[in-house]
Enzyme design. Structure first.
Site, PDB file in Angstrom:
ATOM      1  N   CYS A 106       0.889  -1.164   0.000  1.00  8.67           N
ATOM      2  CA  CYS A 106       0.000   0.000   0.000  1.00  8.67           C
ATOM      3  C   CYS A 106       0.918   1.201   0.000  1.00  8.67           C
ATOM      4  O   CYS A 106       1.571   1.477   1.003  1.00  8.67           O
ATOM      5  CB  CYS A 106      -0.924   0.034   1.219  1.00  8.67           C
ATOM      6  SG  CYS A 106      -1.855   1.585   1.269  1.00  8.67           S
TER       7      CYS A 106
ATOM      8  N   CYS B 226      -0.509   4.106   2.618  1.00  6.16           N
ATOM      9  CA  CYS B 226      -0.514   3.923   4.073  1.00  6.16           C
ATOM     10  C   CYS B 226      -0.292   2.462   4.398  1.00  6.16           C
ATOM     11  O   CYS B 226       0.817   1.961   4.264  1.00  6.16           O
ATOM     12  CB  CYS B 226      -1.796   4.466   4.682  1.00  6.16           C
ATOM     13  SG  CYS B 226      -3.295   4.037   3.766  1.00  6.16           S
ATOM     14  N   SER B 227      -1.328   1.733   4.796  1.00  6.12           N
ATOM     15  CA  SER B 227      -1.107   0.351   5.205  1.00  6.12           C
ATOM     16  C   SER B 227      -2.342  -0.496   4.923  1.00  6.12           C
ATOM     17  O   SER B 227      -2.659  -1.399   5.693  1.00  6.12           O
ATOM     18  CB  SER B 227      -0.752   0.293   6.691  1.00  6.12           C
ATOM     19  OG  SER B 227      -1.772   0.928   7.433  1.00  6.12           O
ATOM     20  N   CYS B 228      -3.052  -0.237   3.828  1.00  8.34           N
ATOM     21  CA  CYS B 228      -4.238  -1.009   3.492  1.00  8.34           C
ATOM     22  C   CYS B 228      -3.849  -2.477   3.310  1.00  8.34           C
ATOM     23  O   CYS B 228      -2.837  -2.780   2.670  1.00  8.34           O
ATOM     24  CB  CYS B 228      -4.887  -0.469   2.230  1.00  8.34           C
ATOM     25  SG  CYS B 228      -5.434   1.236   2.440  1.00  8.34           S
TER      26      CYS B 228
HETATM   27 FE    FE Z   1      -3.381   2.130   2.834  1.00  9.30          FE
END
Ligand code: FE
Length: 199
Positions: free
Chosen positions: A101, A104-106
């Protein structure tokens, strides 16, 4: 005056909640870290491993899974937040898939649990797009030069899951035994599934 908390990023809200709980001695940060590790490494990815093992064992399920990840994963009971739209990408002898991602951190929570810290690292997020072959090699996975690497950028709309290649020597294994071979890293695409007795 009320605040619309849905506009505050979930990570910030979670951090605020955690600091209040810790401050009032309602939770022990060490216990909390233990639970987070469990969800990162064991409980979360076990769901994904079951999905992969079923796809390896049942060609019709595999076809459905590649066609509609979300619905086929929900058939096994795995659904919920961050899993509303899961797309499954199959590794083949010609193509290796890896997920990232960049924003961010999906991450597909229902099948992989919580993302590991390296997944959220800015270096992983930028380098996996710029130089995937080099970064994968540094992470311990050498992808042959004639294998194409596809990098899938997750977002709040789409979360990806990698269907790793089934290792040789697993012909007689049950779904449960197969699931035991599948690792979180293989489903992110930063590792392969090792044949039994290797890895
Ligand atoms: Fe994300």
């Amino acid at each position: 005056m009320t605040t619309d908390t849905t506009r505050v990023p979930v990570e910030l809200r979670t951090e605020a909640l955690e600091s209040i709980l810790v401050e009032r001695n309602l939770v022990d940060p060490k216990v909390m870290d233990t639970y987070i590790k469990m969800y990162e490494q064991d409980i979360g990815p076990m769901n994904g491993a079951k999905v992969v093992a079923k796809a390896w064992s049942d060609p019709e399920y595999k076809a459905r899974l590649l066609e509609d990840g979300t619905a086929s994963i929900a058939e096994l009971g795995f659904k919920g937040p961050q899993g509303e739209h899961i797309v499954v990408k199959e590794n083949t002898p010609d193509t290796h898939n890896v997920i990232v991602c960049t924003l961010c951190s999906c991450y597909p929570w229902p099948v992989l649990g919580l993302p590991p810290s390296w997944y959220k690292d800015p270096a992983y997020r930028s380098r996996m797009v710029r130089e995937p072959r080099t970064l994968l090699s540094e992470m311990g996975l050498d992808v042959a030069g004639d294998v194409d690497i596809q990098v899938w950028d997750s977002s709040s709309e789409v979360r990806y899951l990698v269907l790793p290649q089934r290792p040789s020597g697993t012909e007689g294994m049950t779904e449960e035994e197969l699931a035991g071979l599948v690792t979180r890293d293989a489903m992110v695409g930063v590792a392969e599934v090792a044949a039994p007795g290797e890895g």
